[in-house]
Design a protein around this motif. Structure first.
Motif, short mmCIF file in Angstrom:
data_model
loop_
_atom_site.label_atom_id
_atom_site.label_comp_id
_atom_site.label_asym_id
_atom_site.label_seq_id
_atom_site.Cartn_x
_atom_site.Cartn_y
_atom_site.Cartn_z
N GLN A 80 -3.97 54.32 51.92
CA GLN A 80 -2.50 54.37 51.97
C GLN A 80 -1.97 55.52 51.13
O GLN A 80 -1.06 56.24 51.53
CB GLN A 80 -1.89 53.05 51.50
CG GLN A 80 -0.38 53.00 51.62
CD GLN A 80 0.08 53.06 53.07
OE1 GLN A 80 -0.38 52.27 53.89
NE2 GLN A 80 0.97 53.97 53.39
N ARG A 81 -2.54 55.72 49.94
CA ARG A 81 -2.13 56.84 49.10
C ARG A 81 -2.37 58.17 49.80
O ARG A 81 -1.55 59.08 49.73
CB ARG A 81 -2.90 56.83 47.78
CG ARG A 81 -2.49 55.74 46.85
CD ARG A 81 -3.33 55.80 45.60
NE ARG A 81 -3.08 54.65 44.75
CZ ARG A 81 -3.79 54.35 43.69
NH1 ARG A 81 -4.79 55.12 43.33
NH2 ARG A 81 -3.50 53.29 42.98
N ASP B 293 0.22 58.69 52.36
CA ASP B 293 1.50 58.99 51.74
C ASP B 293 1.54 60.39 51.13
O ASP B 293 2.58 60.81 50.63
CB ASP B 293 1.83 57.95 50.67
CG ASP B 293 2.11 56.58 51.26
OD1 ASP B 293 2.36 56.48 52.48
OD2 ASP B 293 2.06 55.60 50.49
#
Length: 70
Positions: free
Chosen positions: A41-42, A45
């Protein structure tokens, strides 16, 4: 409520010292699946969120990125 769960395997070449280090780090996490999903997810993002900003005091995972293992 039903769940539709998919599984993706992750392989580490433990003969490679760098991958062995990452394997050992991930293996020590209590929730390996959640940890790897958080890293993905990082990456999606566009960067790493600091532990302080995210409310997590554990800084042991801040210097790990997925870039070398894709």
């Amino acid at each position: 409520m039903a769940k539709d769960i998919k599984i993706i395997q992750v392989s580490f070449n433990v003969l490679d010292p760098d991958q062995l280090q990452v394997y050992e780090h991930v293996r020590r996490r209590p929730n390996r699946s959640g940890y790897l999903k958080r890293l993905a997810q990082r990456d999606m993002d566009g960067g790493i969120v600091s532990a302080v900003a995210s409310g997590h005091e554990d800084k042991s995972d801040q210097d790990f990125t997925l870039e070398g293992f894709i």
